[in-house]
Scaffold this motif. Structure first.
Motif, PDB file in Angstrom:
ATOM      1  N   LEU A 377       0.845  -1.184   0.000  1.00  0.00           N
ATOM      2  CA  LEU A 377       0.000   0.000   0.000  1.00  0.00           C
ATOM      3  C   LEU A 377       0.888   1.243   0.000  1.00  0.00           C
ATOM      4  CD1 LEU A 377      -2.533  -1.265   2.679  1.00  0.00           C
ATOM      5  CD2 LEU A 377      -2.936  -1.078   0.227  1.00  0.00           C
ATOM      6  N   PRO A 378       0.681   2.150  -0.935  1.00  0.00           N
ATOM      7  CA  PRO A 378       1.541   3.329  -1.056  1.00  0.00           C
ATOM      8  C   PRO A 378       1.369   4.273   0.134  1.00  0.00           C
ATOM      9  CG  PRO A 378      -0.332   3.506  -2.542  1.00  0.00           C
ATOM     10  CD  PRO A 378      -0.401   2.135  -1.929  1.00  0.00           C
ATOM     11  N   GLU A 379       2.476   4.632   0.743  1.00  0.00           N
ATOM     12  CA  GLU A 379       2.397   5.463   1.932  1.00  0.00           C
ATOM     13  C   GLU A 379       1.932   6.877   1.619  1.00  0.00           C
ATOM     14  OE1 GLU A 379       5.590   4.442   4.765  1.00  0.00           O
ATOM     15  OE2 GLU A 379       5.093   6.328   5.789  1.00  0.00           O
ATOM     16  N   GLU A 380       2.107   7.313   0.336  1.00  0.00           N
ATOM     17  CA  GLU A 380       1.673   8.682   0.016  1.00  0.00           C
ATOM     18  C   GLU A 380       0.151   8.815   0.085  1.00  0.00           C
ATOM     19  OE1 GLU A 380       3.530   6.756  -1.960  1.00  0.00           O
ATOM     20  OE2 GLU A 380       2.880   6.828  -4.048  1.00  0.00           O
ATOM     21  N   SER A 381      -0.573   7.705  -0.171  1.00  0.00           N
ATOM     22  CA  SER A 381      -2.036   7.754  -0.065  1.00  0.00           C
ATOM     23  C   SER A 381      -2.519   7.519   1.352  1.00  0.00           C
ATOM     24  CB  SER A 381      -2.674   6.686  -0.958  1.00  0.00           C
ATOM     25  OG  SER A 381      -2.145   6.748  -2.247  1.00  0.00           O
ATOM     26  N   TYR A 382      -1.749   6.717   2.092  1.00  0.00           N
ATOM     27  CA  TYR A 382      -2.240   6.255   3.393  1.00  0.00           C
ATOM     28  C   TYR A 382      -1.474   6.821   4.573  1.00  0.00           C
ATOM     29  CZ  TYR A 382      -4.848   2.780   0.786  1.00  0.00           C
ATOM     30  OH  TYR A 382      -5.706   2.171  -0.061  1.00  0.00           O
ATOM     31  N   GLY A 383      -0.562   7.725   4.284  1.00  0.00           N
ATOM     32  CA  GLY A 383       0.274   8.279   5.350  1.00  0.00           C
ATOM     33  C   GLY A 383      -0.539   8.830   6.510  1.00  0.00           C
ATOM     34  N   TRP A 384      -1.612   9.509   6.179  1.00  0.00           N
ATOM     35  CA  TRP A 384      -2.433  10.119   7.237  1.00  0.00           C
ATOM     36  C   TRP A 384      -3.047   9.061   8.146  1.00  0.00           C
ATOM     37  CZ3 TRP A 384      -7.604   8.953   7.733  1.00  0.00           C
ATOM     38  CH2 TRP A 384      -8.237   8.359   6.621  1.00  0.00           C
TER      39      TRP A 384
END
Length: 431
Positions: A377-384
């Motif tokens: 899972l890409p951290e840029e989408s799920y970082g929050w």
RNA sequence: UCCUCGAUAGCUCAGCGGUAGAGCAUCCGGCUGUUAACCGGAGGGUCGUAGGUUCGAAUCCUACUCGAGGAGCCA
């Protein structure tokens, strides 16, 4: 001028002259007497026009009314044992409002395809009206239950940058120069909201671009998603059984006439009270194997499995603690057995299948970060979402309930499409 | 995506190799208590589309289109 009322309230006006406004559901006539079946959304009532009493002119106006013409009726409310609802109207005068020419839906049988093409008119029929009333009452009961327990309603976004679970197909749209998707679940946002407000819930539409084609699937459907800070798996399951029981009992006491119109056998709902039976995934697999099913530990259940499991009980049944690798990445592993997660699905009786999916969520930063990597899972989408575990993370749990499946079960419908006013299905976007 | 079934009058369907049918709806007529009212009469069709077999196709065959039921996935 007479008092304007609705069919639902005519009982308060016996012996008085009132004004009713609605549509002509059906008409029977017999030379010198006409029976107008008037509907106004609150019910149906028979209005009787006798030629000798109303006079030639008004009688003629009545005879020109066609099915689904809109009209205003002035008449005297009369109690009558011959009437279906107990009351009748003796017509004094009628005012036609909008005529209706060649109304397509007759009182005879129709096929599903035809009815769905005319859904905008189909919802006028007594059965569909009753289903929509029950749906509204179910949503009211859900909100009342949660509000009375100090939950706060929070509305998650419908346009999202990516998916919550990464498995299902999403509807892709352009968001100016970016890509966006229609939400398939508000859960991740509700987790953020639970850290802000404690106990929260959402109510709104969700979208799945799956080519599902069964009586239990819609492309657009509504979910109610409560999320609770400091709730364990055990707290979560307990809340769910009280929630479902409250909703069912509320509908039984508030929608008696609607359930009768729909033809629901309410004896099957009366037993829906806590506690609900509970099976672990392990028990369910063992039981299915004993029934002769070719199913192994680690497999997910198919629709026939769910039906057979649920058929053993007179109320919904929880199946809990599924294998970690067949469930969503965010579910909390059982501390005693990391190969299973602290989750539960609630299966409705009578073959209606899964109506709730819920779990305790991972609250540990490092474990969730590890899951992100395992699932690519890409951290840029799920970082929050990961960041929620960085600032005062707490154990928390939540669940999602499918509204149309719940309505279908409570109303005893053959198909979830009748549980939504304008269902969106594979190959059907009109009307 | 796969499996199964279907498409004939506005609607629901029958007809399954030999002149296109019924009930309901619509229109006309009759009936003062009807309950999806009833009785009599009339109008209403490119039999889903394209091709094939046949003296002859709504009917048999092939492809396509549209839809339904189920599976998978999920709520």
């Amino acid at each position: 001028m007479y008092p304007v009322t609705t069919i639902h309230h005519v009982g308060d006006y016996v012996g008085q002259t009132v004004t009713l406004r609605g549509w002509l559901y059906n008409k029977r006539s017999s030379g010198k007497i006409q029976f107008l079946q008037l509907r106004d959304g609150t019910g149906v009532i028979q209005c009787v026009a006798v030629k000798n009493e109303v006079g030639e002119e008004i009688f003629e106006k009545c005879s020109k009314l066609t099915q689904e013409s809109s009209l205003i009726v002035h008449g005297v409310v009369r109690q009558d044992e011959r009437a279906a609802g107990g009351y009748e109207i003796t017509v004094l005068d009628v005012e036609p409002v909008g005529e209706s020419v060649d109304y397509p839906i007759t009182l005879k049988e129709h096929g599903v395809d035809f009815l769905l093409d005319h859904r905008h008119l189909w919802i006028r029929t007594p059965r569909q009206r009753a289903i929509l009333k029950v749906r509204a009452e179910i949503m009211r009961a859900m909100a009342d239950f949660l509000d009375s327990r100090e939950f706060t309603r929070v509305d998650p976004p419908i346009l999202t940058p990516s998916s919550a679970e990464g498995t299902t197909e999403l509807f892709h749209i352009k968001y100016f120069d970016e890509d966006a998707y229609l939400t398939q679940s508000g859960q991740m946002y509700m987790e953020a909201a639970a850290m802000a407000l404690g106990k929260v819930y959402s109510m709104g539409p969700t979208f799945r671009a799956e080519k599902s084609k069964t009586r239990r699937h819609l492309i657009e459907f509504w979910m109610i998603e409560p999320e609770m800070a400091f709730y364990t798996h055990e707290d979560n399951v307990k809340l769910q059984e009280e929630f479902i029981s409250y909703v069912v009992q509320h509908v039984l006491s508030h929608c008696e006439s609607e359930l009768k119109t729909i033809g629901r056998d309410i004896s099957k709902l009366e037993s829906v009270k806590p506690p609900f039976p509970r099976l672990t995934y392990d028990d369910a697999i063992a039981w299915l194997q004993k029934q002769g099913h070719d199913i192994q530990w680690g497999d997910d259940f198919g629709a026939p499995h769910e039906t057979e499991l649920a058929e053993q009980f007179d109320r919904p049944v929880f199946i809990e603690k599924y294998p970690t690798n067949i469930k969503a990445f965010y579910m909390q592993p059982d501390p005693n057995r990391p190969e299973v997660v602290l989750c539960a699905d609630l299966l409705a009786p009578e073959g209606y299948g899964e109506i709730i999916g819920g779990s305790e969520r991972i609250h540990d930063y490092d474990l969730l970060k590890q899951r992100f990597e395992e699932h690519n899972l890409p951290e840029e989408s799920y970082g929050w979402y990961l960041e929620l575990r960085k600032y005062g993370s707490v154990p928390h749990s939540g669940f999602g309930i499918g509204l149309e499946r719940t309505v279908a079960w409570i109303c005893g419908l053959e198909h979830v499409r009748e549980a939504n006013p304008f269902p969106r299905m594979l190959y059907r976007l009109y009307p």
